[in-house]
Design a protein around this motif. Structure first.
Motif, PDB file in Angstrom:
ATOM      1  N   ALA A 162      56.809 -23.089 -28.294  1.00 17.69           N
ATOM      2  CA  ALA A 162      55.452 -22.678 -28.686  1.00 17.69           C
ATOM      3  C   ALA A 162      54.492 -22.664 -27.505  1.00 17.69           C
ATOM      4  O   ALA A 162      53.452 -22.015 -27.563  1.00 17.69           O
ATOM      5  N   HIS A 165      52.150 -15.198 -27.429  1.00 19.28           N
ATOM      6  CA  HIS A 165      51.593 -15.548 -28.744  1.00 19.28           C
ATOM      7  C   HIS A 165      50.065 -15.601 -28.760  1.00 19.28           C
ATOM      8  O   HIS A 165      49.480 -15.845 -29.811  1.00 19.28           O
ATOM      9  N   HIS A 199      46.127 -17.213 -30.966  1.00 19.85           N
ATOM     10  CA  HIS A 199      44.842 -17.564 -30.326  1.00 19.85           C
ATOM     11  C   HIS A 199      44.018 -16.313 -30.025  1.00 19.85           C
ATOM     12  O   HIS A 199      43.743 -16.034 -28.846  1.00 19.85           O
ATOM     13  N   ILE A 220      42.494 -24.923 -29.269  1.00 18.79           N
ATOM     14  CA  ILE A 220      43.749 -24.180 -29.078  1.00 18.79           C
ATOM     15  C   ILE A 220      44.929 -24.951 -29.667  1.00 18.79           C
ATOM     16  O   ILE A 220      45.787 -24.389 -30.358  1.00 18.79           O
ATOM     17  N   ASP A 236      48.104 -23.964 -32.412  1.00 18.73           N
ATOM     18  CA  ASP A 236      49.544 -24.111 -32.151  1.00 18.73           C
ATOM     19  C   ASP A 236      50.168 -25.079 -33.152  1.00 18.73           C
ATOM     20  O   ASP A 236      51.227 -24.811 -33.715  1.00 18.73           O
TER      21      ASP A 236
HETATM   22 FE   LIG Z   1      49.461 -21.695 -27.935  1.00 17.05          FE
END
Ligand SMILES: [Fe+2]
Ligand code: FES
Length: 442
Positions: A209, A215, A220, A394, A398
């Motif tokens: 991740a 991603h 994000h 952030i 995640d």
């Molecule tokens: Fe991330």
């Protein structure tokens, strides 16, 4: 170690990535108990693992309990000022020797079950009613009853350990990373957050991740307005790294003049005033470089290693992955470390450690950084200092997503991962796991 003129190399975007294949990895590796057990015998026991910070063991008798998978270890500073580590297990009937608190101070370790005890150098101290043991009629076999020790070394202010005792030297294992990271003087940083979260995902889902920026647009979207997801990537032996511009938006916002709310948060965090900034969004990173060079010239931040940094290092995030289980977001001011540890029994869970460290002005480092443990879902913005809101915002995104991936990879409808060029570090990692698992330990 590099000399003072050494500069951490950048990554040349034009160097082609090596061809490391295009195979698909099935979901099984993320949830099979058999795979997990093989990782224990073929991987975890053989590598150098990142343990506690050296600064956690200041005085003789200070100890830290560090767990990895099914094992628990006692790290302790002994009378000779040597840090040693032992399996945290009583040699009488196998009770965990030190239970409860993660760290503390001990003159000796006493088992709570029948009160056998050990000195901090690992030697047996006492066996109550020793004369009732037929095995000890000729005296207590000291050699035999010592705690089982594992190999420990240190680098970068971290303790590292190797369980099977057969790994080569630590610095060989770490490859070029110690050179690359030396200018940041990580050993002089001090932790101000040391937290562990129980996550509902396999440890490799957590690793993956954080090892690509592909991603960003999905997880994000706000980051796209203040950081560049088009990262520069490099494989470094077993390890790898990527560099992302901070203070510069991703495409399609690349040329925008708008300073988004998240960009403003980034700027404020690094001491820039968005209210007085009139340039394009992508110029914010140059402002940080300018500010830091100015501070360096004035000598106003002698505790920060700006002298040793390239311009790119001043503004951009250097993300390093230490195979198999730790990653760092590195800035000249501080480093956020993510350490991923397998759960003791369940491949669908792992421990995610977040250790945030910084260079503090003389005399201002926190005396102690208390470890926090969360076995439930948390709101990171509530739990972390508001000053690091940029990071907690952030991390929330995640952390909220990884359990969903864990559920997905267990589905019979999932046919295996497709990994693209932006995910080469993820591929490299899984290739190496497979290599370790295919290589039977002696
Ligand atoms: Fe991330
Ligand atoms: S199990 Fe530790 S003293 Fe008995």
């Amino acid at each position: 170690m590099p000399n003072k003129d050494y500069r951490t190399p950048s990554i040349d975007r034009d160097t082609p990535q090596p061809d490391i294949g295009d195979k698909r990895f099935s979901g099984e590796r993320f949830h099979s108990t058999e795979f997990m057990q093989k990782e224990w015998s073929h991987l975890w026991r053989r590598v150098w693992n990142m343990g506690p910070r050296v600064e956690e063991l200041k005085a003789v008798g200070d100890y830290v309990i560090h767990t990895l998978g099914k094992e628990s270890f006692i790290f302790v500073l002994d009378e000779k000022q040597t840090i040693r580590a032992y399996f945290n297990v009583c040699q009488h009937r196998g009770n965990r020797l030190v239970c409860g608190e993660r760290n503390g101070k001990a003159r000796f370790f006493k088992c709570a079950f029948h009160a056998w005890s050990w000195n901090i150098d690992g030697s047996i101290k006492g066996v109550p009613d020793a004369d009732t043991f037929p095995q000890f009629k000729d005296g207590i076999p000291k050699e035999e009853l010592g705690l089982t020790e594992i190999r420990v070394d240190s680098w970068g202010g971290w303790l590292w350990f190797n369980i099977d005792g057969k790994a080569g030297p630590l610095l060989d294992f770490l490859g070029v990373l110690p050179d690359h990271i030396a200018p940041y003087r990580m050993q002089d940083m001090r932790a101000y957050v040391n937290a562990t979260f129980l996550w509902d995902c396999n440890w490799k889902i957590a690793v993956d991740a954080f090892n690509e920026s592909y991603h960003f647009r999905g997880i994000h979207p706000e980051m796209m307005t203040w950081s560049n997801c088009d990262a520069k990537l490099e494989l470094l032996g077993k390890h790898s790294r990527m560099i992302n511009e901070y203070g510069a938006p991703s495409r399609p916002h690349r040329e925008t003049m708008e300073i988004s709310e998240r960009m403003q948060a980034y700027m404020k965090y690094f001491g820039l005033d968005p209210a007085t900034y009139n340039g394009p969004a992508k110029g914010a990173r140059l402002e940080k470089q300018k500010l830091n060079r100015q501070q360096q010239a004035e000598g106003s931040v002698p505790h920060l290693p700006y002298n040793e940094m390239t311009d790119e290092q001043l503004s951009d995030v250097f993300h390093y992955f230490y195979f198999p289980s730790a990653a760092m977001n590195i800035f000249p001011e501080g480093i956020n470390t993510f350490r991923y540890r397998p759960h003791e029994t369940d491949p669908n869970k792992c421990y995610y450690d977040l250790i945030m460290m910084a260079h503090f002005p003389e005399g201002q480092a926190p005396e102690q950084c208390e470890h926090q443990y969360y076995d439930h879902k948390v709101q990171y913005v509530d739990m972390l200092d508001p000053a690091v809101e940029v990071a907690s915002f952030i991390l929330q995104q995640d952390a909220d997503n990884v359990p969903e991936v864990q559920l997905g990879v267990q589905s019979e409808g999932f046919k295996g991962m497709y990994l693209g060029e932006q995910e080469i570090r993820v591929r490299h990692f899984h290739n190496l796991i497979d290599e370790y698992l295919a290589d039977t330990p002696e």
